[in-house]
Design a protein around this motif. Sequence first.
Motif, PDB file in Angstrom:
ATOM      1  N   TYR A  20       0.832  -1.204   0.000  1.00  0.00           N
ATOM      2  CA  TYR A  20       0.000   0.000   0.000  1.00  0.00           C
ATOM      3  C   TYR A  20       0.874   1.264   0.000  1.00  0.00           C
ATOM      4  N   GLN A  21       1.869   1.286   0.874  1.00  0.00           N
ATOM      5  CA  GLN A  21       2.728   2.471   0.960  1.00  0.00           C
ATOM      6  C   GLN A  21       3.500   2.693  -0.338  1.00  0.00           C
ATOM      7  N   ALA A  22       3.959   1.623  -0.973  1.00  0.00           N
ATOM      8  CA  ALA A  22       4.695   1.763  -2.233  1.00  0.00           C
ATOM      9  C   ALA A  22       3.798   2.317  -3.329  1.00  0.00           C
ATOM     10  N   LEU A  23       2.592   1.786  -3.451  1.00  0.00           N
ATOM     11  CA  LEU A  23       1.664   2.272  -4.473  1.00  0.00           C
ATOM     12  C   LEU A  23       1.225   3.693  -4.191  1.00  0.00           C
ATOM     13  N   LYS A  24       0.978   3.992  -2.917  1.00  0.00           N
ATOM     14  CA  LYS A  24       0.491   5.324  -2.555  1.00  0.00           C
ATOM     15  C   LYS A  24       1.554   6.387  -2.777  1.00  0.00           C
TER      16      LYS A  24
END
Length: 249
Positions: A20-24
């Motif tokens: 999630y953090q990478a995509l966000k």
Amino acid sequence: MRILLTNDDGYNAPGIQVLYQALKSQTKHDISIAAPEGQRSATGHSITLFAPLFVTEHALEGSGKGFSISGTPSDCVKLAVQGGLIPKPDLLISGINQGANLGTDIFYSGTVSAAMEGVLLGIPSLALSLANFEYKDFGPSAAYLVEHLDLLLKLRHKGLININFPGKPRTEWRGLKVTRLGKAIYENVFEQRQDPRGRIYFWQSGNLVQDCESDTDLTAIQNDFVSLTPMHSDLTDFACLQTWKELFN
């Protein structure tokens, strides 16, 4: 683009949170999460019919929404999409799972089943797994997915893409192989025990028999390649179909 993340390791599992953090942080997509409230590995494609589904909403950055749900991975996808928790996503990503989902193990996998539920609902889906239970760094796998996401989308594959990452630092990866599913055959062991009240119970374990066929996902991971396997939901045995039609008709 709207992306829904799910998994079978639970909402707070590091794999889905790192993804999630990478995509966000590295894309402009609208990211939501709908995942089990706790561990639901090896639940396959089961759904909950005779119990309620409890939902807890979590705050996320931007317009995305986060939900932890009391059911199975497939429940989470069905409820999120058909229950109106979020608008229908353009892409579903299940994972990153702790442990491989290779060969015929995919029939037991909650990770792959959640992604296949997306396919059944008309959503292109990815299943992501880190092929090691001891290696805990999901960062390289998440970064690889983000780097190659546009290419995967350009494939316009309407089914499921099952991706397994080697469970070691990225400097030791040898590249990517497009593979077919191997045969994950186990020498199963059922250890019999007895509880303090005298009731017999069993613990199941097993050893994976080596798959030596060169073009499978199992062999790719054994040789430190990322494996990418295109899949679909149609289990029809087309090799038999016409012959059997002629025989029975």
